[in-house]
Design an enzyme around this catalytic site. Structure first.
Site, PDB file in Angstrom:
ATOM      1  N   ASN A  62      21.396 -17.115  -0.405  1.00  0.00           N
ATOM      2  CA  ASN A  62      20.876 -17.296   0.954  1.00  0.00           C
ATOM      3  C   ASN A  62      21.065 -18.731   1.425  1.00  0.00           C
ATOM      4  O   ASN A  62      20.900 -19.682   0.668  1.00  0.00           O
ATOM      5  CB  ASN A  62      19.409 -16.842   1.067  1.00  0.00           C
ATOM      6  CG  ASN A  62      18.468 -17.538   0.116  1.00  0.00           C
ATOM      7  OD1 ASN A  62      18.833 -17.871  -1.010  1.00  0.00           O
ATOM      8  ND2 ASN A  62      17.236 -17.753   0.547  1.00  0.00           N
ATOM      9  N   GLU A  64      19.857 -21.139   4.464  1.00  0.00           N
ATOM     10  CA  GLU A  64      18.900 -21.264   5.576  1.00  0.00           C
ATOM     11  C   GLU A  64      19.322 -22.365   6.542  1.00  0.00           C
ATOM     12  O   GLU A  64      20.230 -23.152   6.257  1.00  0.00           O
ATOM     13  CB  GLU A  64      17.496 -21.503   5.011  1.00  0.00           C
ATOM     14  CG  GLU A  64      17.032 -20.334   4.157  1.00  0.00           C
ATOM     15  CD  GLU A  64      15.588 -20.448   3.687  1.00  0.00           C
ATOM     16  OE1 GLU A  64      14.988 -21.532   3.812  1.00  0.00           O
ATOM     17  OE2 GLU A  64      15.077 -19.435   3.174  1.00  0.00           O
ATOM     18  N   CYS A  73      21.139 -14.079   4.674  1.00  0.00           N
ATOM     19  CA  CYS A  73      20.707 -13.589   3.361  1.00  0.00           C
ATOM     20  C   CYS A  73      21.866 -13.620   2.357  1.00  0.00           C
ATOM     21  O   CYS A  73      23.037 -13.523   2.727  1.00  0.00           O
ATOM     22  CB  CYS A  73      20.238 -12.147   3.467  1.00  0.00           C
ATOM     23  SG  CYS A  73      18.728 -11.918   4.392  1.00  0.00           S
ATOM     24  N   GLU A  75      22.854 -11.356   0.250  1.00  0.00           N
ATOM     25  CA  GLU A  75      23.671 -10.137   0.182  1.00  0.00           C
ATOM     26  C   GLU A  75      24.790 -10.166   1.206  1.00  0.00           C
ATOM     27  O   GLU A  75      25.931  -9.781   0.937  1.00  0.00           O
ATOM     28  CB  GLU A  75      22.813  -8.883   0.444  1.00  0.00           C
ATOM     29  CG  GLU A  75      21.715  -8.648  -0.559  1.00  0.00           C
ATOM     30  CD  GLU A  75      20.393  -9.329  -0.185  1.00  0.00           C
ATOM     31  OE1 GLU A  75      20.422 -10.468   0.330  1.00  0.00           O
ATOM     32  OE2 GLU A  75      19.339  -8.721  -0.422  1.00  0.00           O
ATOM     33  N   CYS A 112      16.724  -6.776   2.346  1.00  0.00           N
ATOM     34  CA  CYS A 112      16.025  -6.615   3.628  1.00  0.00           C
ATOM     35  C   CYS A 112      16.720  -5.535   4.464  1.00  0.00           C
ATOM     36  O   CYS A 112      17.825  -5.087   4.137  1.00  0.00           O
ATOM     37  CB  CYS A 112      15.976  -7.944   4.380  1.00  0.00           C
ATOM     38  SG  CYS A 112      17.513  -8.346   5.235  1.00  0.00           S
ATOM     39  N   CYS A 115      20.273  -6.350   5.748  1.00  0.00           N
ATOM     40  CA  CYS A 115      21.274  -6.282   4.674  1.00  0.00           C
ATOM     41  C   CYS A 115      21.565  -4.836   4.281  1.00  0.00           C
ATOM     42  O   CYS A 115      22.688  -4.493   3.929  1.00  0.00           O
ATOM     43  CB  CYS A 115      20.829  -7.111   3.475  1.00  0.00           C
ATOM     44  SG  CYS A 115      20.912  -8.886   3.799  1.00  0.00           S
TER      45      CYS A 115
HETATM   46  N1  THU Z   1      16.580 -13.192   1.842  1.00  0.00           N
HETATM   47  C1  THU Z   1      17.754 -12.801   1.269  1.00  0.00           C
HETATM   48  O1  THU Z   1      18.609 -13.632   0.949  1.00  0.00           O
HETATM   49  N2  THU Z   1      17.946 -11.482   1.084  1.00  0.00           N
HETATM   50  C2  THU Z   1      17.084 -10.498   1.438  1.00  0.00           C
HETATM   51  O2  THU Z   1      17.402  -9.328   1.324  1.00  0.00           O
HETATM   52  C3  THU Z   1      15.762 -10.858   1.910  1.00  0.00           C
HETATM   53  C4  THU Z   1      15.525 -12.285   2.220  1.00  0.00           C
HETATM   54  C5  THU Z   1      16.355 -14.611   2.097  1.00  0.00           C
HETATM   55  C6  THU Z   1      16.249 -14.982   3.548  1.00  0.00           C
HETATM   56  C7  THU Z   1      15.462 -16.262   3.479  1.00  0.00           C
HETATM   57  O3  THU Z   1      16.372 -17.333   3.247  1.00  0.00           O
HETATM   58  C8  THU Z   1      14.594 -16.090   2.243  1.00  0.00           C
HETATM   59  O4  THU Z   1      15.160 -15.026   1.495  1.00  0.00           O
HETATM   60  C9  THU Z   1      13.132 -15.782   2.547  1.00  0.00           C
HETATM   61  O5  THU Z   1      13.029 -14.681   3.364  1.00  0.00           O
END
Ligand code: THU
Length: 156
Positions: A62, A64, A73, A75, A112, A115
């Site tokens: 991920n 940000e 994310c 994935e 999520c 994704c």
């Molecule tokens: N995140 C992912 O990388 N994948 C997911 O399926 C759920 C959330 C990340 C997004 C954000 O950077 C952090 O996790 C907290 O939500």
């Protein structure tokens, strides 16, 4: 009028040591990928590893951003990178894991909703289901055959 239901079928392993060697290796890659995460805001580091039908393995994490919605994310970072490099290939397996700065991630990490939709696109494109391996840093591991199972009544 009728009532309908959909069922989620998945396999639960007590720990990664119970997985077959190929699945265990892909989960290890996903765990390694958490170290490349850029997550100063959530302090939650997700790693994903994609296995393509040609055997190529691609990692993502991920990323940000101070403008929160600009982040992505793990994935989608992994699967988009894989598809951008190998557009004709089929995604066979995606492993997902996470670490957190403030607590231990000892439960499987599910993708999520966005994704799920993004991965489902490549199931539709290839006509083949994607195998999901969900694990934390330790503890139980879930294996789910097909993203479609995780997105009932998906937009398609
Ligand atoms: N995140 C992912 O990388 N994948 C997911 O399926 C759920 C959330 C990340 C997004 C954000 O950077 C952090 O996790 C907290 O939500």
């Amino acid at each position: 009028m009728k009532t309908k239901s959909e069922q989620l079928i998945y396999t639960v392993y007590d720990h990664a040591g119970e997985l077959n060697p190929e699945d265990a290796a892909l989960l290890t890659l996903a765990r390694e990928a958490t170290t490349t995460s850029y997550a100063p805001y959530s302090r939650y580091h997700v790693g994903a590893a994609v296995k393509l039908a040609n055997g190529v393995l691609i990692k993502g994490s991920n990323q940000e951003n101070i403008s929160f919605p600009a982040g992505l994310c793990a994935e989608r970072v992994a699967i988009f990178a894989a598809m951008a490099s190998f557009p004709e290939e089929t995604v066979e397996v995606v492993a997902i894991s996470a670490t957190a700065d403030d607590f231990e991630v000892d439960e499987p990490v599910p993708p999520c909703g966005i994704c799920r939709q993004a991965m489902l696109e490549y199931e539709m494109k290839s006509g083949k289901t994607i195998r999901l391996i969900l694990g934390g840093q330790k503890g139980k591991v879930f294996i789910i055959e097909g993203v479609r199972q995780l997105l009932p009544l998906a937009f398609m």
